[in-house]
Write an enzyme that holds these catalytic residues in place. Structure first.
Site, mmCIF file in Angstrom:
data_model
loop_
_atom_site.group_PDB
_atom_site.id
_atom_site.type_symbol
_atom_site.label_atom_id
_atom_site.label_comp_id
_atom_site.label_asym_id
_atom_site.label_seq_id
_atom_site.Cartn_x
_atom_site.Cartn_y
_atom_site.Cartn_z
ATOM 1 N NE ARG A 23 16.234 64.335 -18.649
ATOM 2 C CZ ARG A 23 15.920 64.159 -20.014
ATOM 3 N NH1 ARG A 23 15.324 65.116 -20.606
ATOM 4 N NH2 ARG A 23 16.464 63.098 -20.733
ATOM 5 C CG HIS A 31 21.275 60.887 -21.644
ATOM 6 N ND1 HIS A 31 20.505 60.466 -20.755
ATOM 7 C CD2 HIS A 31 20.626 61.379 -22.695
ATOM 8 C CE1 HIS A 31 19.077 60.364 -21.340
ATOM 9 N NE2 HIS A 31 19.344 61.176 -22.427
ATOM 10 C CD GLN A 69 19.546 58.611 -26.209
ATOM 11 O OE1 GLN A 69 18.789 59.177 -25.602
ATOM 12 N NE2 GLN A 69 19.386 57.602 -27.255
ATOM 13 C CG ASP A 87 22.542 65.758 -28.465
ATOM 14 O OD1 ASP A 87 21.339 65.802 -28.612
ATOM 15 O OD2 ASP A 87 22.961 65.873 -27.285
ATOM 16 C CB CYS A 114 19.979 61.234 -28.024
ATOM 17 S SG CYS A 114 20.494 62.853 -28.235
ATOM 18 N NE ARG A 161 16.922 56.361 -23.361
ATOM 19 C CZ ARG A 161 16.686 57.739 -22.871
ATOM 20 N NH1 ARG A 161 16.348 58.657 -23.747
ATOM 21 N NH2 ARG A 161 16.533 58.154 -21.545
HETATM 22 N N1 CP Z 1 16.940 61.349 -25.659
HETATM 23 C C1 CP Z 1 16.313 61.982 -24.557
HETATM 24 O O1 CP Z 1 16.711 61.850 -23.385
HETATM 25 O O2 CP Z 1 15.136 62.625 -24.792
HETATM 26 P P1 CP Z 1 14.302 63.346 -23.824
HETATM 27 O O3 CP Z 1 15.052 64.842 -23.615
HETATM 28 O O4 CP Z 1 12.966 63.971 -24.582
HETATM 29 O O5 CP Z 1 14.121 62.478 -22.431
HETATM 30 N N1 NVA Z 2 22.576 67.030 -25.095
HETATM 31 C C1 NVA Z 2 20.819 67.090 -24.921
HETATM 32 C C2 NVA Z 2 20.503 65.701 -24.659
HETATM 33 C C3 NVA Z 2 18.913 65.771 -24.706
HETATM 34 C C4 NVA Z 2 18.558 64.408 -24.603
HETATM 35 C C5 NVA Z 2 20.509 68.049 -23.709
HETATM 36 O O1 NVA Z 2 21.495 67.883 -22.695
HETATM 37 O O2 NVA Z 2 19.947 69.026 -23.936
#
Ligand code: CP
Ligand code: NVA
Length: 304
Positions: free
Chosen positions: A103, A130, A133, A221, A261, A289
Site C-alpha cells: 500500500r 484499488h 476493493q 468514497d 469501500c 475483502r
Molecule cells: N477499503 C479499504 O481499503 O479500507 P482500509 O483503508 O481500512 O484498508
Molecule cells: N480513496 C480512499 C480509499 C480508502 C480505502 C483513499 O485512498 O484514502
C-alpha cells in the site's frame, strides 16, 4: 512467470470469473467451519506506507486461515526509511517471502517494486488504483442483486483510486459504469483512455441526479483520500452537491443498493440514513475483502 495484480487490467475476464467462483467457495467453507489450509509454510509480506483497517486485517486473517504466516512492515521500520532503494528491497524481500501486498502513496512505487521482485506483488491500494476493493465488490453485488451482468454502477464523488478501478473493471466484465464527479476531479485522462481502449463502457457525468437514474448500484468514497489532507477545505466545497442522501437514492432504480469501500466520513459523502439504511451493503463489502483476497493469494500462488 510470476503474476502480479497492480491494476484490474492485469487480469483477464476468465481470471476474474475464476476468482469470483473461488471467493464464494472459500466463504462457504469458512461459514461451515471447514478448515482449508493449502498455504502452510508460505509467507505473505505486507508493506504499507499508509494506514489501513480492512485491507491489512483481511489479508492477515486470510493468510492465517489458509495456513500461512504474515510479516507486516512499515517503511519507517525498514532500511527504505534510511534510503535503501525500492528495487534492492524488492530483490531482498523476494528471497524471504512467497507473496507480498503493498500500500503506497505513488503507484509508481508498486510498479518499480513489481519489476524487481521475483514473487507475486499485489496492489493493496495506491494513489491510482484499488483493485482488491472492486473485485470484492463484484462478489457483494452478485450476492445482493443475484447478478452483475448488464447492471449500471454509478460512482458519485471523487474520481479517485476506487473510481479508476471501477472504470478498469468495466473493461473486463459486462457492467456499465458512470463516474459522477465535479469538473476537475475526474480520474486521470490516461486511466480513462486505457480503460476505454480495453473496451470499458464508462461515462463521465457532472449532473449527479441525472446520472443515478436507472442505477442498480450507487457507490461513493471519501472526498479526501489519504495524502490529500491539505486540500480538505476546497474538496469539501467542490463535493458538497455530491452527497449521497435518501433523496438521491430514490432517483436510482427501485431496489438499488448503496455501496462504500469504507472508511466513511459520515455527514460528508454519505448521510447516516443511507449508510445505515436498508439499501446499504457496506458490511458485506468489508467482509468480502477477506474471502476475495484469500482466493487472490491462492490464484497468484498457483493453488487454484
Ligand atoms: N477499503 C479499504 O481499503 O479500507 P482500509 O483503508 O481500512 O484498508
Ligand atoms: N480513496 C480512499 C480509499 C480508502 C480505502 C483513499 O485512498 O484514502
Amino acid at each position: 512467470m510470476k503474476k502480479d495484480l497492480l491494476c484490474i487490467l492485469d487480469l483477464s475476464q476468465e481470471e476474474i470469473l475464476h476468482l469470483l467462483e473461488w471467493t464464494l467457495k472459500l466463504k462457504d467453507l469458512q461459514k461451515r467451519g471447514i478448515p482449508h489450509r493449502p498455504l502452510v509454510g508460505k509467507s505473505l509480506g505486507l508493506l504499507f506506507e499508509k494506514p489501513s483497517t480492512r485491507t491489512r486485517v483481511s489479508f492477515q486473517a486470510g493468510m492465517y486461515q489458509l495456513g500461512g504466516e504474515v510479516i507486516f512492515m512499515s517503511p519507517s521500520e525498514l532500511q527504505i526509511g534510511r534510503g535503501e532503494t525500492i528495487s534492492d528491497t524488492a530483490r531482498v524481500l523476494s528471497r524471504y517471502l512467497d507473496i507480498i501486498a503493498l500500500r503506497t502513496y505513488r503507484h509508481e512505487t508498486i510498479e518499480e517494486f513489481a519489476t524487481h521482485a521475483s514473487i507475486p506483488v499485489i496492489n493493496a491500494l495506491s494513489d491510482r488504483f484499488h483493485p482488491c476493493q472492486v473485485l470484492a465488490d463484484l462478489v457483494t453485488i452478485q450476492e445482493a442483486l443475484g447478478n452483475w451482468r448488464g447492471i449500471k454502477v454509478v460512482f458519485v464523488g471523487d474520481g479517485n483510486n476506487v473510481a479508476a478501478s471501477w472504470a478498469n473493471l468495466a473493461a473486463r466484465v459486462d457492467i456499465e459504469v458512470v463516474l459522477a464527479t465535479p469538473k476537475g476531479y475526474e480520474p486521470p485522462k490516461e486511466v480513462m483512455e486505457a480503460a476505454r481502449r480495453e473496451g470499458a463502457k464508462v461515462k463521465m457525468a457532472s449532473e449527479v441526479q441525472e446520472a443515478v437514474k436507472g442505477a442498480q448500484v450507487v457507490y461513493t468514497d471519501v472526498w479526501v483520500s489519504m495524502g490529500q489532507d491539505k486540500e480538505r477545505e476546497e474538496r469539501l466545497r467542490a463535493f458538497a452537491p455530491y452527497q449521497v442522501t435518501p433523496q438521491l437514492m430514490e432517483m436510482a432504480d427501485s431496489g438499488a443498493i448503496f455501496m462504500h469501500c469504507l472508511p466513511a466520513h459520515r455527514g460528508e459523502e454519505v448521510v447516516n440514513e443511507v449508510i445505515d439504511g436498508p439499501s446499504s451493503v457496506v458490511w458485506d463489502q468489508a467482509e468480502n475483502r477477506l474471502h476475495l483476497q484469500k482466493a487472490l493469494m491462492l490464484m497468484l500462488l498457483e493453488q487454484i
